[in-house]
Design a protein around this motif. Sequence first.
Motif, PDB file in Angstrom:
ATOM      1  N   ARG A  29       1.485 -17.731  43.990  1.00  0.00           N
ATOM      2  CA  ARG A  29       1.038 -17.077  45.223  1.00  0.00           C
ATOM      3  C   ARG A  29       0.420 -18.159  46.096  1.00  0.00           C
ATOM      4  NH1 ARG A  29      -3.795 -13.848  46.607  1.00  0.00           N
ATOM      5  NH2 ARG A  29      -3.225 -12.594  48.428  1.00  0.00           N
ATOM      6  N   GLN A  79      -8.050 -16.990  44.679  1.00  0.00           N
ATOM      7  CA  GLN A  79      -8.383 -16.309  43.437  1.00  0.00           C
ATOM      8  C   GLN A  79      -7.126 -16.124  42.606  1.00  0.00           C
ATOM      9  OE1 GLN A  79     -10.431 -12.622  44.464  1.00  0.00           O
ATOM     10  NE2 GLN A  79     -12.371 -13.576  43.879  1.00  0.00           N
ATOM     11  N   SER A  80      -7.331 -15.888  41.318  1.00  0.00           N
ATOM     12  CA  SER A  80      -6.218 -15.641  40.399  1.00  0.00           C
ATOM     13  C   SER A  80      -6.438 -14.319  39.691  1.00  0.00           C
ATOM     14  CB  SER A  80      -6.113 -16.768  39.367  1.00  0.00           C
ATOM     15  OG  SER A  80      -6.016 -18.025  39.995  1.00  0.00           O
ATOM     16  N   SER A  84      -9.884 -19.789  41.636  1.00  0.00           N
ATOM     17  CA  SER A  84      -8.813 -20.678  41.176  1.00  0.00           C
ATOM     18  C   SER A  84      -9.328 -21.816  40.298  1.00  0.00           C
ATOM     19  CB  SER A  84      -8.057 -21.256  42.380  1.00  0.00           C
ATOM     20  OG  SER A  84      -7.385 -20.234  43.085  1.00  0.00           O
ATOM     21  N   PRO A 138      -3.385  -8.657  46.095  1.00  0.00           N
ATOM     22  CA  PRO A 138      -3.233  -9.407  44.839  1.00  0.00           C
ATOM     23  C   PRO A 138      -3.115  -8.515  43.607  1.00  0.00           C
ATOM     24  CG  PRO A 138      -4.955 -10.382  46.195  1.00  0.00           C
ATOM     25  CD  PRO A 138      -4.555  -9.115  46.875  1.00  0.00           C
ATOM     26  N   GLY A 146      -1.450 -16.677  40.951  1.00  0.00           N
ATOM     27  CA  GLY A 146      -2.327 -17.595  41.662  1.00  0.00           C
ATOM     28  C   GLY A 146      -1.526 -18.718  42.294  1.00  0.00           C
ATOM     29  N   ASP A 147      -2.212 -19.645  42.904  1.00  0.00           N
ATOM     30  CA  ASP A 147      -1.575 -20.784  43.546  1.00  0.00           C
ATOM     31  C   ASP A 147      -1.177 -21.803  42.490  1.00  0.00           C
ATOM     32  OD1 ASP A 147      -0.882 -23.070  44.969  1.00  0.00           O
ATOM     33  OD2 ASP A 147      -2.343 -22.695  46.553  1.00  0.00           O
ATOM     34  N   ALA A 154      -3.504 -18.912  47.501  1.00  0.00           N
ATOM     35  CA  ALA A 154      -4.479 -17.986  46.907  1.00  0.00           C
ATOM     36  C   ALA A 154      -5.734 -18.740  46.465  1.00  0.00           C
ATOM     37  CB  ALA A 154      -3.857 -17.259  45.718  1.00  0.00           C
TER      38      ALA A 154
END
Length: 462
Positions: A270, A275-276, A345, A172, A444-445, A273
């Motif tokens: 991403r 986490q960001s 997140s 990441p 992040g997602d 994910a």
Amino acid sequence: MSAPVSHRSAEQIGRTEQGPRPLPELSEQRAPADLSTVDTTIANGLRVVAVRRASVPMVEVRLRIPFADPAATSVGSQHSAWGEVLANTILTGTATRDRIAIDTELALVGSELDAVVDPERLSISGSVLATGLDTVLDVIRDVLTGATYPADEVDRERDRLVERIALARSQPNVIAREALQKHLYGDHPFAKEMPEADEVARVTRDEVAALHTRAVLPKGSVLVLVGDIDPDAIVGTVESVLAGWTGEGTAVTISPLPEVTPGDVRLIHRPGAVQSQIRLAARAVERTDPKYPALQIANLVYGGFFSSRLVENIREDKGYTYSARSHPEFTPHGASLMIDADTASDVTAAALLETRYELARLGLVPPSADEVDVARRYAIGSLLTATSSQGGLASFLVSLAGLGLDLDWFVAHPERLAKVTVEEVAAAALEFFAPTAFTGVLVGDADKLAPQLKALGGVTLP
């Protein structure tokens, strides 16, 4: 009968019958002691900086060669792939020494050498017992003038690099860094800190050897030596040993970067994910700018050390992140302010909100005299601590040399920090830390993050 107490807790040590023990006053921070130094350019165009610091019988060696591609106009160049393979194989053989001979000779004098490359420079660094410096200089000479890049070594290291790059690109932090560089600098070669795996896979031994011939040049390069040495004598030795290192032209310095342009944060999707990664950037000033000392202290108050406002807010108070920081990053012919934070997140939008809030608060509620004093002491103390060892000083000086600065800047900087006023820090906070001065990326997602970030605003969604 109970066992005797064998120790006291920190709380017990810190208190007396009359109450808490008073903390001792911080001692006066001393400026760097006078250093015996020589800073000169020898006949082949190499700048040599030699500093005597005889605290231990060692010498630290740092060679910096500007290593930009003179033909590159964009990240599409193969230069970075060739450079990575070169850095990983330059110490694997010469006409008179193979890899084993190089490693053995260095080990016998208590030394090792490493080579690394980035878009700006090729660096060779190491340390050695003072009595073995002649051996290290001779190995460096042999490598600079006669590296042969054995085909089997190139093949092996190239294959390892392909695997390492593929692994790195799944991390990441690497994804976030690459996205930020592309967002800030577009197709400028500086944005390409790591080549693509397929580019490295195509590199040949002849391409690496040709790059060495045209790019590993003494003119424009700098060699820093710090340790138990006589600076005048060692400069003469270096000139004699490296007299055969020549070449046409000057080592190529990377072209100036485009100025960081404020704007929205770009969300990089991403999938999956949890986490960001928040990465923000804004324009700053170079170390030679009169505003830099105040900017340095303002940055420390904001997020530059553990007692900063940002850390207190999103780490200590709210628990949004384990690690958050802000720091200046010095780039070719300029500088940027960087803010980094990794969050879960579900609190990413809240962490970005608080990060912006603290930016605005720094300008509207400027640092107090106490905050400035603590940050000032930390800035001076950390500079002196980081450069108290031979290795720390050598690394710092070679970085300064790459920015066109010298030992005089280092020696005078604590005094510049000491003279900064609270009003100057407040002015720097207002000028450089406004939320509207920043841009950046958030990795992040997007499926999880988009609704809250859309409501927050100032974020470009994919």
